[in-house]
Every structure is written in C-alpha cells, then in structure tokens.
Design a protein around this motif. Sequence first.
Motif, PDB file in Angstrom:
ATOM      1  N   HIS A 150     -66.161  15.146 -40.972  1.00 20.17           N
ATOM      2  CA  HIS A 150     -65.738  16.013 -42.072  1.00 20.17           C
ATOM      3  C   HIS A 150     -66.287  15.541 -43.422  1.00 20.17           C
ATOM      4  CE1 HIS A 150     -63.171  18.740 -39.892  1.00 20.17           C
ATOM      5  NE2 HIS A 150     -62.676  17.706 -39.233  1.00 20.17           N
ATOM      6  N   GLY A 199     -61.552  24.441 -45.144  1.00 18.57           N
ATOM      7  CA  GLY A 199     -61.838  23.060 -44.740  1.00 18.57           C
ATOM      8  C   GLY A 199     -61.268  22.056 -45.723  1.00 18.57           C
ATOM      9  N   TYR A 226     -65.642  19.225 -49.261  1.00 22.05           N
ATOM     10  CA  TYR A 226     -65.496  20.645 -48.922  1.00 22.05           C
ATOM     11  C   TYR A 226     -65.328  21.487 -50.191  1.00 22.05           C
ATOM     12  CZ  TYR A 226     -64.984  20.346 -43.805  1.00 22.05           C
ATOM     13  OH  TYR A 226     -65.197  20.188 -42.468  1.00 22.05           O
ATOM     14  N   SER A 266     -58.326  19.409 -44.748  1.00 21.36           N
ATOM     15  CA  SER A 266     -58.533  17.965 -44.912  1.00 21.36           C
ATOM     16  C   SER A 266     -57.489  17.346 -45.831  1.00 21.36           C
ATOM     17  CB  SER A 266     -59.932  17.694 -45.465  1.00 21.36           C
ATOM     18  OG  SER A 266     -60.907  18.066 -44.528  1.00 21.36           O
TER      19      SER A 266
END
Length: 119
Positions: free
Chosen positions: A13, A69, A98, A73
């Motif tokens: 990520h 996203g 993100y 997160s």
Amino acid sequence: MTFERLKPGHPAHLVLGLVIWSVWFVLLYGGLSVACELAPPGAEQGALNWLNATLLVLGVFFFVMLLAGAYMSWRHAPSAESDQPQQRFLGRVAAAVYLFAAIASLAIAVPSLVMPPCL
C-alpha cells in the motif's frame, strides 16, 4: 498477487497509490493521443465535447478510488495506544500516499474542464 493478500497494513500500500496514479496518467495521455488521432472532436465545440467528458468522468473515478484507499489505510492503522508502531506508521504513510495520488489524479483531469482536447 491477489487482493486478499493486500489487507490493510500490507507494505504494498506504500506504493500502490502511485502505481494507480501512473496507470491513470498513461491512460489519460495515451488515450487522449489515440482519440485525437482517430476521432477528434470538432474545434468549434471547445472544451465541451465527448472526449473531455470521458476524461473528466474517468478522472473522478480514479480520484474516488484513491480516496477510498486513503480512507481504508487511515481507518485500519492501529491507534497510538497499540503495541504496533510499525503498522501504525505503515497505515498512516500509505494513507498520505493515496491522498497525494488522489489529488494528483484530479489535478491532471481538471484541464479537461477548460481546454479543448486536440490542439
């Protein structure tokens, strides 16, 4: 790699937001070039044409996807009181990446509001 392995807190990520942004960047400018070569909108239409509308809709789609996203997160990062500072750091940095990618994806789509696509 499946999405089941990309649970919140996965190190992928940290770069996935920028990878998604780069896919959008290539799709935007590559698709714009191909569309301008094959079926350019009329110059008299200005910025209000099918090509700019398509680019704007796709830009909003990528913006929302990247914002999701960032939210995921941020939400799944452990709290400050937890005994997992590495996971907290990873979640917070991934959320920031993100968010940065979401803002950048919207920024490259905004010119389609005011500029004709095939100059």
